[in-house]
Design an enzyme around this catalytic site. Structure first.
Site, PDB file in Angstrom:
ATOM      1  N   HIS A 248      47.909 -13.296  28.027  1.00 55.42           N
ATOM      2  CA  HIS A 248      48.123 -13.765  26.637  1.00 55.42           C
ATOM      3  C   HIS A 248      49.510 -13.494  26.039  1.00 55.42           C
ATOM      4  O   HIS A 248      49.649 -12.738  25.088  1.00 55.42           O
ATOM      5  CB  HIS A 248      47.044 -13.205  25.701  1.00 55.42           C
ATOM      6  CG  HIS A 248      46.659 -11.762  25.909  1.00 55.42           C
ATOM      7  ND1 HIS A 248      47.570 -10.741  25.941  1.00 55.42           N
ATOM      8  CD2 HIS A 248      45.444 -11.184  26.070  1.00 55.42           C
ATOM      9  CE1 HIS A 248      46.924  -9.600  26.117  1.00 55.42           C
ATOM     10  NE2 HIS A 248      45.642  -9.836  26.198  1.00 55.42           N
TER      11      HIS A 248
ATOM     12  N   ASP B 146      41.120 -16.164  26.865  1.00 56.18           N
ATOM     13  CA  ASP B 146      40.814 -14.875  26.227  1.00 56.18           C
ATOM     14  C   ASP B 146      39.576 -15.015  25.334  1.00 56.18           C
ATOM     15  O   ASP B 146      39.504 -14.449  24.239  1.00 56.18           O
ATOM     16  CB  ASP B 146      42.005 -14.333  25.426  1.00 56.18           C
ATOM     17  CG  ASP B 146      41.855 -12.836  25.107  1.00 56.18           C
ATOM     18  OD1 ASP B 146      40.857 -12.225  25.550  1.00 56.18           O
ATOM     19  OD2 ASP B 146      42.730 -12.298  24.420  1.00 56.18           O
TER      20      ASP B 146
ATOM     21  N   HIS C 188      32.397 -11.865  19.431  1.00 57.75           N
ATOM     22  CA  HIS C 188      32.043 -10.658  18.689  1.00 57.75           C
ATOM     23  C   HIS C 188      30.898 -10.944  17.733  1.00 57.75           C
ATOM     24  O   HIS C 188      30.781 -12.047  17.201  1.00 57.75           O
ATOM     25  CB  HIS C 188      33.251 -10.132  17.900  1.00 57.75           C
ATOM     26  CG  HIS C 188      34.268  -9.460  18.765  1.00 57.75           C
ATOM     27  ND1 HIS C 188      33.991  -8.313  19.482  1.00 57.75           N
ATOM     28  CD2 HIS C 188      35.539  -9.791  19.068  1.00 57.75           C
ATOM     29  CE1 HIS C 188      35.063  -7.960  20.164  1.00 57.75           C
ATOM     30  NE2 HIS C 188      36.020  -8.844  19.948  1.00 57.75           N
TER      31      HIS C 188
ATOM     32  N   GLY D  92      39.329 -10.674  18.532  1.00 61.90           N
ATOM     33  CA  GLY D  92      38.904 -11.613  19.567  1.00 61.90           C
ATOM     34  C   GLY D  92      38.169 -12.793  18.971  1.00 61.90           C
ATOM     35  O   GLY D  92      37.620 -12.700  17.876  1.00 61.90           O
TER      36      GLY D  92
END
Lengths: 432, 308
Positions: free
Chosen positions: A234, A307, A311, A326
Site C-alpha cells: 500500500h 488491503d 471492521h 481499514g
C-alpha cells in the site's frame, strides 16, 4: 467434463468480439471454431459488449479468520472476492492466532479450498506474533502444504533494521518475498491521519509521509545488500514513488502495490470525522493520489492490491481515535480502477489485466494465475461490462462487515462473471 | 445556531451576537445579589467530560445554573463509560433522558462532531467544550470578550499566540475567531510546535518572541505540557522558558496598553513568570469571569432563540 462457451467477448477490451470455449478448466479454443467445437450440452455465456480479462489476483486481503469472524470469514471473504472478479487472494497474517506457523497457514489454505470460490493463499508472518522481535518459522511455512510465498507483518512494520535485514537474507534461500508495511513507528506514535494542512486544522495527530518513505528507502537499500526481493505494501505517498523509481533504476528487486482507496479518496474525507475513512496508511492529499495514478500507469507501481480490511460496526461507529483502520475493498477494486485509471485514459483494459492480474501473479509466483488469454491456458477469467454502472450499498456487499467509505457512490464497470478453473464462481452479482 | 462545535465558519455577525449577549448578561447581573435569570428554567443541560477539567466544567455549570437550567454533570470515570459504553450509546442515552444540551469534552478530535451527527434527529444541542487538538470554541469566545473589553475592539489589533500551537485546541479556535473578527494574528513558537501546513492558516508565524513584542496589542500564552520534552519538541523547560517564557523583561517590551492572556492552568515560571501573571496587565481572572457570561450567552443562543 464441463464446457462453457463465452460468446462475443472482447479479449482485453481489444479487437473484434470473439467466442471462447472453456473445457476442463482450460481455454480450449478462441475464435470462430469455438462455437463449432462446443458440444450441444455446453453452457453459453452471452458476453456481448463485455471485456474478458484474466482473473484478478489480490496480494493483500484481510479475511479475519481465525479470530474476527464477526467481521469476515474465509467463506464470506471468498464470496466477496469472486463477486469482485478475483480468482486468487492472499490472506494477511494478522489474524488471531497470528499466521506465524504452519498450523494456521495450513488451516487458512484448507478452509479456502473447502469454500472453493477463489484460491486463498495464506501470507505468513515475518516475526513471531507480529511482535517484531524474532523471525517466524518461514522455512516451515514455505515448505509445508500451504507453500507460503509471501511473508508480511502487515498491520505492523518490521521496523528493526537488523531483523529486516535478516528476514530479507533468509528469504533468498526460500525463494519467497517479504512484503513490508512501511511505517516507521517512532514517527507515527499516536498518528491518526495524513499529516498535512487539513489534519492540522482539524486536530488529527499527523502521520507524516516521511514515516513511509524512510522505511521504503531503507528497505530498498537492505534488499539490494541482501540480494533479496522486496514488496512494498500500500504505497501512499509521492515521495515513496520517487524512492521506488530511484531503487528500480539501481536494479533493486523491488515491487510495489497501491490500493484502490489511495487512488480515489483523499484527506478531504477527514472533514466529517467519520472513521469509515480511517485507514492505515491514511488517505493522502490530492497531489499524492494523482502521482500514484501516474506511477501505476508508468509501472513504477506494479500492481493494485485491495488491503480489504473489514471492521465491525462498533469499531467504526465511534469517535475517530477509537476506530480501527481499514475498509472493504474486494468488490469495489475493479470499478475504482476503471474510474480512476481507465476512464481518464491512464490505463486500457490490457493495462488493467497487467496491474490487477499478471503482475501480482508474477510477484507471488503463482503459475496458473495472471496467464495470457490463449488456448491451453487455465480458465481463470473475469468478464466485465465496461459500460454498466452500479451504486455501492455496504449492506449488499458479501462481507460480514457492511461499512464502507464508498456507500452510495456510483461506480463504472460491473463484473458479470468470474471463472475459477473453468467453473463459474460468480455471475451477475450472485455467487453461482 | 443548533450546535457549537467550532469557530471555523462561525460568521462575524453570529460571533458578535454571542459576544454582545455576553456583555448584556454581564451588565444585567452586575451588582445583583441574586445572580439568577429565569431564561432556561425547565431546560436540562448535561456536561459530559471525558478529560479532567476544573475551570471549564465549573464555568459551564455555573452558566447553566445562573440561567436556571437543570445542570447534570457526567464524568467518564463514574458512569457507564467506565464500563465500556460507546460514546454513541452514552449520547443517545443522555438525549433520550431529556437533555436539551450536551456539553462535551473529549480527548479525540471530532468527537463533538460525531455526537452532533448521532443526535441530528433529536432536539439535543451539542457544545464542544474542547476536543483533542481540534477546538475549544467557548474559550476563544471568552478570550474575544476579554480582548474587546480591554482593548475596546478586535478589528485591526495585533495579537500573538505563543507556545505549543501544535497541540493546542485553544490556539485553533482563537485563530479562526480572531481572523473572522479582523485581528492580525501571529503565532510564535519553535518550529517543532508549529502545525504542519500552518502557512495556509490566516496568520503569520515567528520563531522569535522578542522582536514581536513591541508591536502587539495582546499576547496570549499557551500552556506547555512538560511531557512534550519527551517527544523532543524542545530540549528543556529551562531553554523553553528562556526563549518563550513571558517574564518581566518581556512584559516591559510590550506597549503600555497591551494585555496578557492565558487560558490556564498556568505553569508559573515556565511559560509565564509569577509577577507577570499577577500584574494588572494580565487579564487572566477577567477571562475566567467572562467565561461564565460567554457560556451563558452560548446556551441562550442555542436553547432560547435569538432575542434576549
Amino acid at each position: 467434463m464441463t464446457e462453457l462457451l463465452i460468446t462475443g467477448a472482447r479479449l482485453y477490451g481489444e479487437g473484434d468480439p470473439v467466442d471462447v470455449l472453456v473445457a476442463d478448466g482450460v481455454i480450449a479454443e478462441i475464435g470462430e471454431r469455438a462455437a463449432v467445437r462446443a458440444p450441444s450440452s455446453a453452457e453459453v455465456l452471452d458476453a456481448a459488449g463485455q471485456v474478458l480479462l484474466p482473473g484478478l489476483v489480490d496480494l493483500h486481503t484481510h479475511l479475519r479468520e481465525p479470530g474476527r469472524e464477526d467481521t469476515e470469514t474465509i467463506e464470506s471473504g471468498s464470496r466477496a472476492a469472486a463477486l469482485g472478479g478475483y480468482t486468487a487472494v492472499f490472506a494477511m497474517a494478522n489474524t488471531d492466532p497470528v499466521a506465524d506457523n504452519a498450523l494456521v497457514t495450513g488451516h487458512v489454505l484448507r478452509r479456502g479450498r473447502e469454500v472453493g470460490l477463489v484460491d486463498v493463499h495464506p501470507v505468513g508472518a515475518v516475526t513471531v506474533g507480529l511482535a517484531g522481535e524474532r523471525l517466524a518459522e518461514m522455512g516451515t511455512m514455505a515448505t509445508d502444504e500451504a507453500g507460503v510465498r509471501i511473508f508480511s507483518d502487515d498491520g505492523r512494520c518490521v521496523s528493526d533494521p537488523l531483523l529486516m535485514r535478516r528476514a530479507l537474507e533468509y528469504s533468498t534461500a526460500l525463494g519467497v518475498v517479504i512484503a513490508q508495511h512501511a511505517e516507521e513507528p517512532r514517527l507515527t506514535d499516536g498518528a491518526q491521519a495524513h499529516e498535512g494542512e487539513r489534519a492540522s486544522r482539524l486536530g488529527y495527530a499527523g502521520w507524516p509521509a516521511s514515516a513511509e518513505e524512510s522505511i521504503v528507502a531503507r528497505d530498498c537499500v537492505l534488499a539490494r545488500h541482501a540480494g533479496a526481493r522486496l514488496h512494498v505494501c500500500h504505497v501512499s505517498t509521492t515521495g515513496t514513488v520517487d524512492v521506488l523509481s530511484w531503487a528500480k533504476g539501481l536494479g533493486v528487486d523491488v515491487s510495489a502495490e497501491v490500493t484502490p482507496h489511495h487512488l480515489l479518496l483523499t484527506d478531504e474525507r477527514l472533514e466529517t470525522y467519520d472513521p469509515v475513512n480511517k485507514v492505515n496508511p491514511p488517505l493522502r492529499a490530492e497531489r499524492d493520489t494523482e502521482r500514484l495514478r501516474q506511477a501505476l500507469a508508468d509501472g513504477v507501481l506494479d500492481c493494485v492490491a485491495t488491503d480489504h480490511a473489514p471492521h465491525a460496526e462498533q469499531d467504526k461507529s465511534c469517535e475517530w481515535d477509537a476506530a480501527r483502520p481499514g475498509m472493504l475493498g474486494l468488490q469495489t477494486a475493479l470499478s475504482i480502477v476503471a474510474d480512476t485509471m481507465v476512464r481518464d485514459g491512464l490505463l486500457d483494459w490490457r493495462g488493467v489485466a497487467r496491474v490487477m492480474s499478471e503482475r501480482p501473479a508474477e510477484i507471488a509466483g503463482l503459475p496458473d494465475q495472471g496467464r495470457p488469454l490463449a488456448e491451453g491456458e487455465p480458465a481463470n477469467l473475469v468478464l466485465v461490462d465496461p459500460d454498466a454502472e452500479w451504486t455501492v450499498r455496504g449492506a449488499e456487499l458479501a462481507s460480514v462487515a457492511g461499512n464502507t467509505p464508498y456507500e452510495g457512490m456510483r461506480l463504472p464497470a460491473v463484473v458479470t462473471a468470474t471463472l475459477l478453473r473453468g467453473r463459474i464462481t460468480a455471475r451477475e452479482g450472485k455467487i453461482d | 445556531m443548533r450546535d457549537l462545535l467550532t469557530t471555523d465558519g462561525l460568521g462575524h455577525d453570529e460571533a458578535t451576537a454571542v459576544l454582545d449577549t455576553a456583555d448584556e448578561l454581564k451588565r444585567t447581573l452586575l451588582g445583583r445579589e441574586v445572580r439568577k435569570l429565569p431564561t432556561l428554567r425547565g431546560r436540562t443541560v448535561i456536561t459530559m467530560f471525558y478529560e479532567n477539567s476544573t475551570r471549564t466544567r465549573v464555568s459551564f455549570e455555573i452558566a447553566g445554573k445562573w440561567m436556571s437550567a437543570d445542570v447534570v454533570n457526567v464524568s467518564a470515570g463514574g458512569s457507564s463509560v467506565g464500563k465500556g459504553e460507546s460514546l454513541r450509546d452514552t449520547a443517545l442515552t443522555l438525549s433520550a433522558a431529556g437533555a436539551d444540551c450536551v456539553i462535551v469534552r473529549h480527548p479525540a478530535s471530532g468527537a463533538p462532531h460525531r455526537l452532533s451527527g448521532w443526535l441530528a434527529d433529536t432536539r439535543t444541542s451539542v457544545v464542544n467544550a474542547g476536543d483533542g487538538m481540534h477546538e475549544h470554541p467557548t474559550q476563544a469566545l471568552l478570550d474575544a470578550a476579554t480582548l474587546r473589553e480591554r482593548l475596546g475592539g478586535i478589528e485591526g489589533r495585533r495579537i500573538a499566540i505563543v507556545g505549543d500551537v501544535l497541540h493546542s485546541r485553544v490556539a485553533r479556535s482563537n485563530v479562526h475567531l480572531l481572523a473572522t473578527l479582523g485581528a492580525e494574528v501571529v503565532l510564535v513558537a519553535p518550529p517543532t510546535l508549529l502545525p504542519h501546513g500552518v502557512e495556509h492558516w490566516p496568520v503569520t508565524t515567528a520563531f522569535d518572541l522578542d522582536s514581536q513584542l513591541p508591536g502587539l496589542d495582546a499576547v496570549m500564552m499557551l500552556r506547555v505540557q512538560a511531557e512534550r520534552m519527551h517527544g523532543a519538541f524542545f530540549p528543556s523547560a529551562r531553554e523553553y522558558s528562556i526563549a518563550y517564557g513571558l517574564n518581566e523583561k518581556r512584559l516591559a517590551m510590550l506597549p503600555d496598553h497591551a494585555v496578557v492572556l492565558h487560558p490556564g492552568p498556568m505553569l508559573r515560571g515556565m511559560e509565564i513568570a509569577s509577577p507577570v501573571a499577577d500584574s494588572p496587565r494580565a487579564a487572566i481572572t477577567d477571562q475566567v469571569a467572562n467565561g461564565v457570561h460567554v457560556r451563558m450567552a452560548v446556551l441562550y443562543h442555542l436553547l432560547a432563540g435569538e432575542e434576549l
